[in-house]
Design a protein around this motif. Sequence first.
Motif, PDB file in Angstrom:
ATOM      1  N   ALA A 180       2.132   4.672  -4.093  1.00  0.00           N
ATOM      2  CA  ALA A 180       2.590   4.527  -2.708  1.00  0.00           C
ATOM      3  C   ALA A 180       3.573   5.644  -2.405  1.00  0.00           C
ATOM      4  O   ALA A 180       4.531   5.859  -3.150  1.00  0.00           O
ATOM      5  CB  ALA A 180       3.242   3.169  -2.519  1.00  0.00           C
ATOM      6  N   ARG A 181       3.321   6.347  -1.290  1.00  0.00           N
ATOM      7  CA  ARG A 181       4.160   7.517  -1.004  1.00  0.00           C
ATOM      8  C   ARG A 181       4.259   7.724   0.504  1.00  0.00           C
ATOM      9  O   ARG A 181       3.304   8.163   1.155  1.00  0.00           O
ATOM     10  CB  ARG A 181       3.545   8.757  -1.664  1.00  0.00           C
ATOM     11  CG  ARG A 181       4.410  10.012  -1.592  1.00  0.00           C
ATOM     12  CD  ARG A 181       5.617   9.899  -2.485  1.00  0.00           C
ATOM     13  NE  ARG A 181       6.334  11.153  -2.587  1.00  0.00           N
ATOM     14  CZ  ARG A 181       7.535  11.291  -3.132  1.00  0.00           C
ATOM     15  NH1 ARG A 181       8.142  10.239  -3.627  1.00  0.00           N
ATOM     16  NH2 ARG A 181       8.132  12.463  -3.185  1.00  0.00           N
ATOM     17  N   ASP A 182       5.388   7.348   1.087  1.00  0.00           N
ATOM     18  CA  ASP A 182       5.681   7.623   2.492  1.00  0.00           C
ATOM     19  C   ASP A 182       7.164   7.344   2.712  1.00  0.00           C
ATOM     20  O   ASP A 182       7.925   7.221   1.741  1.00  0.00           O
ATOM     21  CB  ASP A 182       4.780   6.802   3.440  1.00  0.00           C
ATOM     22  CG  ASP A 182       4.850   5.298   3.195  1.00  0.00           C
ATOM     23  OD1 ASP A 182       5.910   4.820   2.747  1.00  0.00           O
ATOM     24  OD2 ASP A 182       3.843   4.607   3.443  1.00  0.00           O
ATOM     25  N   SER A 198       9.569   6.278  -1.437  1.00  0.00           N
ATOM     26  CA  SER A 198       9.743   7.684  -1.810  1.00  0.00           C
ATOM     27  C   SER A 198      10.733   7.907  -2.938  1.00  0.00           C
ATOM     28  O   SER A 198      10.936   9.036  -3.357  1.00  0.00           O
ATOM     29  CB  SER A 198      10.214   8.487  -0.584  1.00  0.00           C
ATOM     30  OG  SER A 198      11.398   7.915  -0.053  1.00  0.00           O
ATOM     31  N   SER A 246      -0.482   5.691   1.648  1.00  0.00           N
ATOM     32  CA  SER A 246       0.630   5.336   2.519  1.00  0.00           C
ATOM     33  C   SER A 246       0.498   3.903   3.024  1.00  0.00           C
ATOM     34  O   SER A 246      -0.336   3.621   3.890  1.00  0.00           O
ATOM     35  CB  SER A 246       0.696   6.286   3.718  1.00  0.00           C
ATOM     36  OG  SER A 246       1.632   5.816   4.672  1.00  0.00           O
TER      37      SER A 246
END
Length: 436
Positions: free
Chosen positions: A250-252, A256, A277
């Motif tokens: 998960a990356r947003d 982060s 995301s």
Amino acid sequence: MPASLVISAPASGVGKTTLTLALARAWRKRGLNVQCFKSGPDYIDPAFHAAATGRASVNVDSWAMDRGTIAHLVSRGGNADVVLAEGSMGLFDGVAARGVSGTGATADIAEMLGWPVVLVIDPSGQAQTAAAIAAGLRDYRAGVRLGGVVLNRVASPRHEDLVRRALNEAGIKVFGALPRHAEISLPKRHLGLVQAEEQAEIGKLIDEAARFVAEHVDLDAVLHSAGQWSPQAAANGLNVTPPGQRIALARDAAFSFVYPHMLEAWRAAGAEIVPFSPLADEAPDASANVCWLPGGYPELHAGKIAANARFRSGLRAFAETRPVHGECGGYMVLGAGLTDADGISHEMAGLLGLETSFAKRRMHLGYRLAELAAPMPGHQPGARLRGHEFHYSTILAQPDTPLAVVHDATGAAIAETGSRRGHATGTFFHLIAEDR
């Protein structure tokens, strides 16, 4: 050999990050190759370093990492012209009990690597006393060498003159004095600086900081004070096992907080990272064999996360057959519910029974040593994991089986044990390293 320096201060909030970014960008504009590092467990500042230098920055931490790991990480600076390590808190601030190679203090890194220290001193509300503070920091620990001082937020030319005279009498170099300059103030929120990736004008801000510092600080004198550092061959690399071969990450803006050295170690071990995301209502990649939700700011986006049905249903389907792990904010999203600052409760993924509240705020901060009672992705029962916890959320319910026995840096047991249920696991601490 690179010129090497540590940027530190007597306390937090004095201007270390701004000076580090400004020096890095100013020297880069001169054509020098600059490599930054961050001393201590900070997952926000390295992104600012990268924005200033064009090179990835990583954390070095004497409480969680051994000397070999630190040597391995800093060796990336061997091909740079200048190496800057930004400290955390005050120069000698760490925990009471020694960890793997130190207490987590910036001074540990300065002494270990032999890098001179540039102190940022804010003399607001004082004058000659600033020299006494600088002299005390210079003399406190024999293995730590002071290169000089940059004054920040001086009130007037007369104020600057008083402080400079006192520092000169103490035999401490003054590289420059910065008056107050609101245009280079970095915006903040409850867990530190607003992330670099959220600031569209970050490049312009760093440019202005570089211009301002170059106008008021003798950059040549700062460089002249630097150590000539020759990287030593590391006996070992990072002792990090990736959580899987193909990792859905998960990356947003809500997810982060992940240490750059961890991602690099996963890739170096042959793992593939597939970002997705949750805020864009994306589910983890179906071809991944593990899903990892880092920390971040889910409490600021709880309503959107709760409304993103595709993300939540996709995550639940993934967890039916494969492991899912969450750290801090990611752990909260794996839980049953999250209450935001306005007291509104939002349904989360429900893979764990954890319920948390950001309305009932209490700071949780410090190093954590966890001994796993059950496996989590990348680590077997009995593994001793070193990490750091920093959040303001309160646990309302944590009904699932504890994942680990967790202690703080003094050895005291803490209630944030993490949880496990089925293929889902979560911790409130962010993993830094595993004990060898």
